[in-house]
Design a protein around this motif. Sequence first.
Motif, PDB file in Angstrom:
ATOM      1  N   TRP A  19      -6.905   3.541   3.236  1.00 57.36           N
ATOM      2  CA  TRP A  19      -5.584   3.550   2.596  1.00 57.36           C
ATOM      3  C   TRP A  19      -4.876   2.219   2.835  1.00 57.36           C
ATOM      4  O   TRP A  19      -4.308   1.630   1.898  1.00 57.36           O
ATOM      5  N   ALA A  20      -4.893   1.724   4.078  1.00 57.13           N
ATOM      6  CA  ALA A  20      -4.188   0.485   4.414  1.00 57.13           C
ATOM      7  C   ALA A  20      -4.760  -0.698   3.642  1.00 57.13           C
ATOM      8  O   ALA A  20      -4.005  -1.537   3.122  1.00 57.13           O
ATOM      9  N   GLY A  36      -2.065  -8.765   5.076  1.00 55.11           N
ATOM     10  CA  GLY A  36      -1.689  -7.453   5.587  1.00 55.11           C
ATOM     11  C   GLY A  36      -2.080  -7.390   7.047  1.00 55.11           C
ATOM     12  O   GLY A  36      -3.217  -7.728   7.407  1.00 55.11           O
ATOM     13  N   ARG A  84       1.733   9.100   4.283  1.00 54.12           N
ATOM     14  CA  ARG A  84       3.084   8.934   3.752  1.00 54.12           C
ATOM     15  C   ARG A  84       3.883   8.033   4.685  1.00 54.12           C
ATOM     16  O   ARG A  84       3.499   7.793   5.827  1.00 54.12           O
ATOM     17  N   ARG A  85       5.010   7.561   4.176  1.00 50.82           N
ATOM     18  CA  ARG A  85       5.919   6.759   4.987  1.00 50.82           C
ATOM     19  C   ARG A  85       6.503   7.647   6.085  1.00 50.82           C
ATOM     20  O   ARG A  85       6.902   8.777   5.828  1.00 50.82           O
ATOM     21  N   ALA A 145       3.266   4.226   8.616  1.00 44.64           N
ATOM     22  CA  ALA A 145       2.619   5.344   7.934  1.00 44.64           C
ATOM     23  C   ALA A 145       2.197   6.419   8.923  1.00 44.64           C
ATOM     24  O   ALA A 145       1.839   6.121  10.065  1.00 44.64           O
ATOM     25  N   ARG A 198      -2.959  -3.635  -3.275  1.00 42.12           N
ATOM     26  CA  ARG A 198      -1.918  -3.288  -4.238  1.00 42.12           C
ATOM     27  C   ARG A 198      -0.726  -4.232  -4.123  1.00 42.12           C
ATOM     28  O   ARG A 198      -0.103  -4.593  -5.119  1.00 42.12           O
ATOM     29  N   ARG A 199      -0.427  -4.650  -2.894  1.00 45.37           N
ATOM     30  CA  ARG A 199       0.703  -5.551  -2.649  1.00 45.37           C
ATOM     31  C   ARG A 199       0.337  -7.031  -2.834  1.00 45.37           C
ATOM     32  O   ARG A 199       1.160  -7.900  -2.602  1.00 45.37           O
ATOM     33  N   GLU A 244      -3.635  -0.443   0.088  1.00 48.79           N
ATOM     34  CA  GLU A 244      -2.213  -0.781  -0.018  1.00 48.79           C
ATOM     35  C   GLU A 244      -2.019  -2.291   0.048  1.00 48.79           C
ATOM     36  O   GLU A 244      -1.191  -2.850  -0.680  1.00 48.79           O
ATOM     37  N   CYS A 245      -2.788  -2.974   0.895  1.00 52.11           N
ATOM     38  CA  CYS A 245      -2.707  -4.437   0.963  1.00 52.11           C
ATOM     39  C   CYS A 245      -3.133  -5.062  -0.362  1.00 52.11           C
ATOM     40  O   CYS A 245      -2.488  -5.997  -0.848  1.00 52.11           O
ATOM     41  N   PHE A 305       5.577  -1.026   6.637  1.00 56.85           N
ATOM     42  CA  PHE A 305       5.266   0.339   6.223  1.00 56.85           C
ATOM     43  C   PHE A 305       4.710   1.054   7.445  1.00 56.85           C
ATOM     44  O   PHE A 305       3.586   0.796   7.866  1.00 56.85           O
TER      45      PHE A 305
END
Length: 149
Positions: A105-106, A82, A7-8, A54, A112-113, A109-110, A52
């Motif tokens: 996860w990272a 990223g 989470r953030r 995390a 996804r972005r 997320e990269c 972010f």
Amino acid sequence: MTNPEIRRATAEDVPAIVDFLADDELGKTREAPGDPCYAETFAAIAADPNQFLAVVDDGGAVVGCLQLTFIPGLSLKAMWRGQIESVRIASSRRGQGLGHVMIDWAVAECRRRGCGLVQLTMNKSRTDSHRFYESLGFEATHEGFKLVF
């Protein structure tokens, strides 16, 4: 290990993050737990949409952290990157797969972005970390330089 949540980070997580950063041979010489500079910098990170910070929360206990930065660039056909930094796992939780969970996860997320690549740096003395990232498919493709003020 329960099912950890990534989470953030919140302001309340900053002391635990700083403790992780200070919990090794390099960190103990360059970090200062309790210094107000961390809270000030956390506020800047939290306000930046391309940052972010995390944490890995395992049943209410913060057991890991990393910072993910999304970098726009004109090279490589305006590819976003990223940047993964400050990856740490609580010393009592190392070797349990949390590092894999965080990096997976990272990378997701990269993607996804819209990033076209994920990069990271680490101190040359961290040979265990080098092996860890190579086992995840990262390649040592560049030589880095720093100028410290």
